[in-house]
Design an enzyme around this catalytic site. Structure first.
Site, PDB file in Angstrom:
ATOM      1  N   LYS A  45      30.320  21.481  12.171  1.00  0.00           N
ATOM      2  CA  LYS A  45      29.946  20.580  11.010  1.00  0.00           C
ATOM      3  C   LYS A  45      30.607  19.243  11.538  1.00  0.00           C
ATOM      4  O   LYS A  45      31.648  19.062  11.995  1.00  0.00           O
ATOM      5  CB  LYS A  45      30.709  20.638   9.931  1.00  0.00           C
ATOM      6  CG  LYS A  45      30.406  21.966   8.910  1.00  0.00           C
ATOM      7  CD  LYS A  45      28.682  21.649   8.476  1.00  0.00           C
ATOM      8  CE  LYS A  45      28.187  22.909   7.780  1.00  0.00           C
ATOM      9  NZ  LYS A  45      26.772  22.594   7.201  1.00  0.00           N
ATOM     10  N   ASP A  75      16.607  20.300   8.550  1.00  0.00           N
ATOM     11  CA  ASP A  75      17.161  21.414   7.423  1.00  0.00           C
ATOM     12  C   ASP A  75      16.902  20.570   5.888  1.00  0.00           C
ATOM     13  O   ASP A  75      15.915  21.114   5.404  1.00  0.00           O
ATOM     14  CB  ASP A  75      18.480  21.469   7.490  1.00  0.00           C
ATOM     15  CG  ASP A  75      19.315  22.362   6.446  1.00  0.00           C
ATOM     16  OD1 ASP A  75      18.664  22.521   5.579  1.00  0.00           O
ATOM     17  OD2 ASP A  75      20.584  22.502   6.656  1.00  0.00           O
ATOM     18  N   LYS A  85      16.287  28.193   4.924  1.00  0.00           N
ATOM     19  CA  LYS A  85      17.302  28.788   3.678  1.00  0.00           C
ATOM     20  C   LYS A  85      16.406  29.374   2.592  1.00  0.00           C
ATOM     21  O   LYS A  85      15.708  28.615   1.939  1.00  0.00           O
ATOM     22  CB  LYS A  85      18.198  27.842   3.367  1.00  0.00           C
ATOM     23  CG  LYS A  85      19.227  27.323   4.324  1.00  0.00           C
ATOM     24  CD  LYS A  85      20.097  26.387   4.092  1.00  0.00           C
ATOM     25  CE  LYS A  85      20.942  25.857   5.278  1.00  0.00           C
ATOM     26  NZ  LYS A  85      21.772  24.841   5.090  1.00  0.00           N
TER      27      LYS A  85
END
Length: 327
Positions: free
Chosen positions: A150, A224, A246
């Protein structure tokens, strides 16, 4: 055929804390949808995501608004027409897949996968911190083949250097969570290339993607937050190289499969990712991930405790779900 619908909220403590560019949390708040019929139960778990204006309360309310239709026997195809993408639809959709498998006497993988599902290698996430803290996390996980780091703050070049030096044998994915800017993206991309980073997720805020068309991609870039469903794919051409799928963004396994197929048709690489949830949330995604280029389904590895029964993780290898978990 009709169902009985039960909705509940649950909390699972995170081991330590989980920090990204937008903040930290110490527990996973999930919403679970259970559909029952003829002595069988099908379950789906979702993780409300504040980035998209979702809360536990709003997701429960959205599921409850669909109660009458779901209990009347709403199909997965009708569900997509009736609800927009997001966590609430994901919980219902995955519960429908599960109850279908259990009442019809077949495993879900028979309808999802092209061949018998196999274990896959997942990334392990290293939370955002100062370079020394992140290097210590990476050093402890340096035996793992794939790490997801991250970033998305100031001085990310130092973080990249620290982590790559601490885990020299691990492949590295960087996830900026929309935290880079037009002013620093080129510097950060070059640092990523210098240290042989494999992939970079969502460097810029969704809506500022056009910048990516005019700069080199020395490391492949993955959408994303800029991609949720199959209809989003065409707008990514010339901007991104991969898409991160996702279930909570797509609104369930049904929509995620359509997104995967559209992405492949358009020539994108595929990553299958997750929010921080339990094995119940990961299980359908493991089937989706069977032909993915990158897998990031480490939610249960980040928790202090998982559901029981849960998925089997052997180091960084996660096995397909057994029927008592899901599907």
């Amino acid at each position: 055929m009709s169902f009985s619908l039960h909705v509940e909220t649950e909390r699972f403590p995170i081991a330590g804390s989980f920090t990204i560019a937008r903040g930290s949390k110490t527990e996973a708040e999930v919403v679970t949808c259970t559909l029952s019929r003829d002595g069988h139960a099908g379950r789906g778990e979702c993780v409300p995501y504040r980035r998209y204006g979702e809360t536990v309360e709003s997701v429960v309310e959205a599921i409850e608004l669909m109660r009458r239709h779901v209990e009347a026997g709403l199909s997965r195809e009708d569900l997509i027409r009736a609800m927009g993408p997001g966590a609430a639809r994901n919980a219902i959709d995955c519960a429908l897949w599960d109850i279908e498998a259990k009442t019809m006497g077949h495993d879900a993988h028979q309808r999802v996968c092209r061949m018998l599902p196999r274990p896959v290698v997942t990334a392990l996430t290293i939370s955002l911190g100062d370079p020394q803290e992140m290097a210590a996390q990476a050093r402890a996980a340096a035996h793992r083949p794939l790490l997801k780091i991250k970033v998305g703050s100031t001085n990310d070049a130092a973080r990249i250097h620290a982590v790559a030096s601490a885990a020299p044998n691990s492949r590295i994915i960087l996830d900026a969570n929309e935290g880079w800017t037009e002013d620093n993206i080129r510097e950060n991309l070059m640092a990523a290339a210098e240290f042989h980073v494999a992939l970079i997720e969502q460097p810029l805020p969704a809506g500022q993607d056009a910048i990516l068309r005019d700069i080199p991609h020395p490391v492949p870039i993955c959408a994303d937050e800029s991609v949720h469903v199959a209809e989003d794919v065409d707008a990514l051409a010339g901007l991104y190289d991969f898409v991160n799928i996702k279930l909570d963004k797509a609104g369930g396994l049904t929509a995620a499969l359509a997104l995967r197929d559209r992405a492949r048709e358009a020539g994108f690489g595929v990553m299958v990712g997750c929010m921080v949830g339990t094995s119940l949330a990961m299980a359908p995604a493991v089937l989706l991930a069977q032909d993915a280029d990158y897998v990031d389904l480490d939610g249960p590895l980040l928790l202090a405790r998982d559901r029981s029964p849960g998925l089997t993780y052997t180091g960084s290898i996660v096995s397909p779900p057994t029927a008592d978990v899901w599907g």
